[in-house]
Write an enzyme that holds these catalytic residues in place. Structure first.
Site, mmCIF file in Angstrom:
data_model
loop_
_atom_site.group_PDB
_atom_site.id
_atom_site.type_symbol
_atom_site.label_atom_id
_atom_site.label_comp_id
_atom_site.label_asym_id
_atom_site.label_seq_id
_atom_site.Cartn_x
_atom_site.Cartn_y
_atom_site.Cartn_z
ATOM 1 N N ARG A 42 -7.984 -7.380 -9.290
ATOM 2 C CA ARG A 42 -8.489 -8.688 -8.842
ATOM 3 C C ARG A 42 -7.580 -9.296 -7.778
ATOM 4 O O ARG A 42 -8.067 -9.932 -6.842
ATOM 5 C CB ARG A 42 -8.627 -9.638 -10.024
ATOM 6 C CG ARG A 42 -9.791 -9.315 -10.934
ATOM 7 C CD ARG A 42 -10.165 -10.544 -11.721
ATOM 8 N NE ARG A 42 -11.258 -10.311 -12.632
ATOM 9 C CZ ARG A 42 -11.839 -11.268 -13.347
ATOM 10 N NH1 ARG A 42 -11.408 -12.525 -13.247
ATOM 11 N NH2 ARG A 42 -12.825 -10.988 -14.162
ATOM 12 N N ASP A 64 2.890 -9.608 -16.070
ATOM 13 C CA ASP A 64 2.517 -10.248 -17.329
ATOM 14 C C ASP A 64 3.585 -11.286 -17.661
ATOM 15 O O ASP A 64 4.711 -10.947 -18.038
ATOM 16 C CB ASP A 64 2.414 -9.212 -18.439
ATOM 17 C CG ASP A 64 1.932 -9.804 -19.756
ATOM 18 O OD1 ASP A 64 1.800 -11.046 -19.843
ATOM 19 O OD2 ASP A 64 1.680 -9.025 -20.696
ATOM 20 N N ARG A 124 12.421 -23.615 -12.079
ATOM 21 C CA ARG A 124 13.872 -23.717 -11.917
ATOM 22 C C ARG A 124 14.399 -22.714 -10.891
ATOM 23 O O ARG A 124 15.222 -23.053 -10.033
ATOM 24 C CB ARG A 124 14.559 -23.499 -13.268
ATOM 25 C CG ARG A 124 16.077 -23.401 -13.178
ATOM 26 C CD ARG A 124 16.697 -24.662 -12.573
ATOM 27 N NE ARG A 124 18.116 -24.461 -12.266
ATOM 28 C CZ ARG A 124 18.578 -23.989 -11.123
ATOM 29 N NH1 ARG A 124 17.732 -23.628 -10.148
ATOM 30 N NH2 ARG A 124 19.872 -23.841 -10.936
ATOM 31 N N SER A 142 -1.372 -28.694 -16.053
ATOM 32 C CA SER A 142 -1.273 -29.076 -17.451
ATOM 33 C C SER A 142 -2.699 -29.257 -17.999
ATOM 34 O O SER A 142 -3.573 -28.455 -17.693
ATOM 35 C CB SER A 142 -0.442 -30.346 -17.597
ATOM 36 O OG SER A 142 -0.233 -30.653 -18.956
ATOM 37 N N TYR A 156 -1.404 -25.282 -28.195
ATOM 38 C CA TYR A 156 -1.800 -25.483 -26.802
ATOM 39 C C TYR A 156 -1.482 -26.903 -26.343
ATOM 40 O O TYR A 156 -0.889 -27.109 -25.281
ATOM 41 C CB TYR A 156 -3.290 -25.202 -26.641
ATOM 42 C CG TYR A 156 -3.788 -25.414 -25.236
ATOM 43 C CD1 TYR A 156 -3.478 -24.504 -24.226
ATOM 44 C CD2 TYR A 156 -4.553 -26.524 -24.903
ATOM 45 C CE1 TYR A 156 -3.927 -24.693 -22.927
ATOM 46 C CE2 TYR A 156 -5.001 -26.724 -23.603
ATOM 47 C CZ TYR A 156 -4.687 -25.800 -22.623
ATOM 48 O OH TYR A 156 -5.121 -26.007 -21.338
ATOM 49 N N LYS A 160 1.219 -28.083 -23.433
ATOM 50 C CA LYS A 160 0.846 -28.858 -22.252
ATOM 51 C C LYS A 160 1.542 -30.217 -22.227
ATOM 52 O O LYS A 160 1.829 -30.742 -21.149
ATOM 53 C CB LYS A 160 -0.675 -29.016 -22.197
ATOM 54 C CG LYS A 160 -1.404 -27.706 -21.909
ATOM 55 C CD LYS A 160 -0.917 -27.065 -20.620
ATOM 56 C CE LYS A 160 -1.686 -25.812 -20.257
ATOM 57 N NZ LYS A 160 -1.203 -25.198 -18.998
#
Length: 266
Positions: A42, A64, A124, A142, A156, A160
């Site tokens: 892709r 990954d 960072r 987010s 989850y 976030k």
């Protein structure tokens, strides 16, 4: 690969959905791209499309982000290719749904690695380049789930919440440097996210289109200095309500929105 003639953007999660959309929009704005995702085929298709349509240079990096050390390897590949980064869009992420006691620990570990560890370390590691650039942009994708704890989406929402908090802190720390920092908080969006999550519990309220979310993001980038943007009027109202409502009320409403209680054995 030399792509220093134009500003360079690194986009994670670029194989589909919002990540792919950000890569296309940034290419249209004249950015060369480093696109990161697991699915190499892709990424190669996207690279061919962007080169043909916008004449930009594109470096696909198959990676990954759940694997330990992935952010450092990406940063090293950029350094080895003498690529100085002007924009970072941390878009890669996925969610798990269900009662926390029934979650697969290995999957939870991967979720935290992709949603928290990878964007933190990439930000960072690349921040010095971003702060030196006249085009400096750090965009962290987010979610509206970051505005309150969400039973049945506990990990989850917590991930976030971390992303939104971290982004706002970096925004404050870098004020006056010229770096643009933004946490983008869309609600449910028409991407492959739900299929990857294997649950409709994330479909809380209206599902927005990818272009609608991208339009909102670039409108704020171009016209505002806000550290956080929540996409959609209804989502903004709900975010405000979550801040002022007693926690027990917010938790009960969130639980109802995601389908109620889940048996511990689920």
């Amino acid at each position: 690969m030399s792509i220093q003639r134009r500003p360079v953007a690194v986009v994670t999660g670029a194989s589909s959905g919002l990540g792919r959309g950000f890569a296309i929009r940034l290419a249209a704005r004249g950015y060369d791209l480093v696109v990161v995702a697991r699915r190499r085929a892709r990424l190669e298709e996207l690279a061919l499309e962007l080169r043909a349509e916008h004449g930009v240079a594109v470096l696909p990096l198959s990676c990954d982000l759940a694997r330990p050390g992935a952010p450092a390897r990406i940063a090293q590949q950029l350094a080895d290719s003498d690529i100085r980064v002007d924009a970072l869009v941390n878009c890669a992420g996925f969610g798990t749904a269900g009662h926390f006691a029934a979650e697969d620990p290995d999957r939870v570990e991967q979720e935290i690695a992709v949603d928290v560890t990878a964007p933190t370390l990439l930000a960072r590691l690349l921040l010095p380049d971003l702060m030196r650039s006249p085009h400096g942009l750090l965009l962290m994708v987010s979610s509206t789930a970051s505005h309150q704890p969400v039973p049945s989406l506990a990990v989850y929402a917590a991930c976030k919440a971390y992303v939104t908090s971290l982004s706002a802190a970096i925004w404050q720390e870098t004020r006056g440097s010229g770096l643009r920092v933004l946490a983008l908080c869309p609600g449910p969006t028409d991407t492959e996210f739900f299929e990857a999550a294997g649950s409709d519990r994330f479909k809380v309220g209206r599902v927005a289109g990818v272009d609608e979310v991208l339009d909102a993001a670039f409108r704020v980038i171009d016209e505002s200095d806000a550290p956080v943007v929540t996409v959609g009027l209804r989502n903004r109202v709900q975010a405000l309500a979550a801040k002022i409502a007693p926690l027990r009320v917010s938790l009960a409403l969130s639980e109802r929105a995601t389908g109620g209680k889940v048996p511990v054995s689920a």
